[in-house]
Design a protein around this motif. Sequence first.
Motif, short mmCIF file in Angstrom:
data_model
loop_
_atom_site.label_atom_id
_atom_site.label_comp_id
_atom_site.label_asym_id
_atom_site.label_seq_id
_atom_site.Cartn_x
_atom_site.Cartn_y
_atom_site.Cartn_z
N ASN A 78 0.84 -1.21 0.00
CA ASN A 78 0.00 0.00 0.00
C ASN A 78 0.87 1.25 0.00
N ASN A 79 0.72 2.08 -1.03
CA ASN A 79 1.59 3.25 -1.15
C ASN A 79 1.31 4.31 -0.09
N ALA A 80 0.19 4.20 0.60
CA ALA A 80 -0.13 5.19 1.63
C ALA A 80 0.82 5.11 2.82
N VAL A 81 1.50 3.97 2.99
CA VAL A 81 2.40 3.81 4.15
C VAL A 81 3.86 3.91 3.75
N PHE A 82 4.15 4.30 2.49
CA PHE A 82 5.53 4.38 2.01
C PHE A 82 6.30 3.10 2.36
N PRO A 83 5.91 1.95 1.79
CA PRO A 83 6.46 0.67 2.24
C PRO A 83 7.95 0.49 2.02
N CYS A 84 8.56 1.29 1.12
CA CYS A 84 9.98 1.11 0.84
C CYS A 84 10.86 2.17 1.47
N MET A 85 10.30 3.00 2.33
CA MET A 85 11.11 3.98 3.05
C MET A 85 11.53 3.39 4.39
N PRO A 86 12.83 3.29 4.64
CA PRO A 86 13.29 2.61 5.86
C PRO A 86 12.80 3.26 7.14
N GLU A 87 12.62 4.60 7.11
CA GLU A 87 12.15 5.26 8.34
C GLU A 87 10.66 5.12 8.55
N GLY A 88 9.95 4.55 7.53
CA GLY A 88 8.53 4.31 7.70
C GLY A 88 7.67 5.53 7.40
N PHE A 89 6.38 5.36 7.62
CA PHE A 89 5.42 6.43 7.40
C PHE A 89 5.69 7.59 8.35
N ALA A 90 5.62 8.81 7.84
CA ALA A 90 5.83 9.99 8.69
C ALA A 90 4.97 11.13 8.18
N TRP A 91 4.12 11.65 9.06
CA TRP A 91 3.30 12.79 8.69
C TRP A 91 4.16 13.98 8.30
N GLU A 92 5.34 14.11 8.94
CA GLU A 92 6.20 15.26 8.66
C GLU A 92 6.63 15.30 7.20
N ILE A 93 6.92 14.11 6.65
CA ILE A 93 7.34 14.05 5.25
C ILE A 93 6.20 14.46 4.33
N LEU A 94 5.03 13.89 4.59
CA LEU A 94 3.86 14.23 3.78
C LEU A 94 3.56 15.72 3.85
N THR A 95 3.60 16.25 5.05
CA THR A 95 3.29 17.67 5.24
C THR A 95 4.32 18.55 4.54
N ARG A 96 5.59 18.16 4.65
CA ARG A 96 6.66 18.95 4.03
C ARG A 96 6.49 19.00 2.52
N LEU A 97 6.21 17.84 1.91
CA LEU A 97 6.04 17.80 0.47
C LEU A 97 4.79 18.57 0.03
N LYS A 98 3.70 18.40 0.80
CA LYS A 98 2.46 19.10 0.47
C LYS A 98 2.66 20.62 0.52
N ASN A 99 3.33 21.07 1.58
CA ASN A 99 3.56 22.52 1.72
C ASN A 99 4.47 23.04 0.62
N LEU A 100 5.46 22.23 0.23
CA LEU A 100 6.37 22.64 -0.83
C LEU A 100 5.64 22.81 -2.16
N VAL A 101 4.71 21.88 -2.44
CA VAL A 101 3.92 21.96 -3.67
C VAL A 101 3.04 23.22 -3.66
N GLN A 102 2.47 23.54 -2.50
CA GLN A 102 1.49 24.64 -2.42
C GLN A 102 2.13 26.02 -2.27
N GLU A 103 3.38 26.09 -1.85
CA GLU A 103 4.02 27.40 -1.65
C GLU A 103 4.10 28.18 -2.96
N GLY A 104 3.85 29.47 -2.85
CA GLY A 104 3.99 30.35 -4.01
C GLY A 104 2.88 30.17 -5.00
#
Length: 447
Positions: free
Chosen positions: A421-447
């Motif tokens: 399931n891609n919602a849990v980032f299965p291949c990222m060793p540090e696992g699912f992290a809201w901080e990563i999702l939030t950081r990417l979302k904010n980066l997309v929306q900035e400006g």
Amino acid sequence: MNAKPPQILLVNPWIHDFAAYDFWAKPLGLLILAALLREHGMGISYIDCLDRFHPEAPLQDPSARHGRGPYHKRRIPKPPGFYDIPRHFSRYGIEPPWLDADLEAVPPPDLILVTSLMTYWYPGVRETIGRLRRRFPGVPVLLGGVYATLCRDHAAAHAGADRVAAGDGAESLFRWIEVLTGFRPQWRFDPGDLDAYPYPAFDLQRTIGYIPLLTSRGCPFACAYCASRYLEPRRRTRRPERVVDEIRFWHDRHGVTEFVFYDDALLIHPERHIVPILEGVIATRRPVRFHTPNAVHIREIDGSLADLMLRAGFETLRLGLETTAFDRRSALDRKVDERQFREAAVCLLRAGFDKDRLGAYLLAGLPGQPISDVERAVLTVKASGITPVIAHYTPIPHTDLWPAAVAASRYDIEADPVYTNNAVFPCMPEGFAWEILTRLKNLVQEG
């Protein structure tokens, strides 16, 4: 041999997931089979467990958001191994009592066909089949679709169907009908000829908010993260005039204005395929709009094609970029280089597309991929005037990247596809992290 044509029930199953939304998602393959069965004299009935317009469901406007919208959902327990994921898990689709009532209303079937899509959605398939068995004990259940093809052994062991049909459902359909019902249908068309197929049986739906179009099958590329070549080994196309006829049919007969291309390689050999299709659409003077959630290949886009797509009514144009690490992308795919991307972006913007209609998919969560690569890609795409669209990577069996995904995943994805399931980032060793999702979302929306 049974001389009487069988009654066949076709079912689109529930989804079990952290999130699901109708982004122009319809069981096209199943509805193509329904049309074939009907054309060959068999009785058919259809139940869509994802029906957003079920009489018991909250009212939705089928014309809102160009046909998209939320599924009804009910929270259910998470699968084992996901208890640490701070998100709710749900069954998406109609309520079980609604399904039971619908099953009571259909003619008793001699055979049940169930489709499947994402490999990690199989728990919803299993629950659906269990419900069907309770209502129709003894009736054979045949499972097909993407999960059945990519994970055939797992499906045979865990989905609950009597048989699993891997591969092209149309080519094996009548053989399975004979095996499971004793009735021997006679083909009246060539399953290898895409122009010989009837239009999919979208009329079986309660509401038609949009029409998926499949103008070709297969893809000439062999991208490391994609199973298209495994699912569709050969490249086949429809005649452009047949595609235009279908668009005219759904618009004139059912008032449909939203059309969604499901092709894996819509723009390949444009002068022979998409150009005459779009010229034909423009000539019909029908007020239609097109959407490409599966993305299109970038390298074919020049000024004339960009202008043609805009005039034909392309409303949602998604580009299959995946990464901007162009010096290292050969391990993933050979679809596009940096020059081709930048030239295509200029052509699309110059034609009149704006960033609200243009999006470029960027993969996140690949094995060994630093998040910093995704962040740089977001900034590169934004600088080109196009909207970045983050696509979470799903490990898929039978792809070149699968062994690396198995090695990188913190789950045993070989044993159980629910963990892909891609919602849990299965291949990222540090696992699912809201901080990563939030950081990417904010980066997309900035400006």
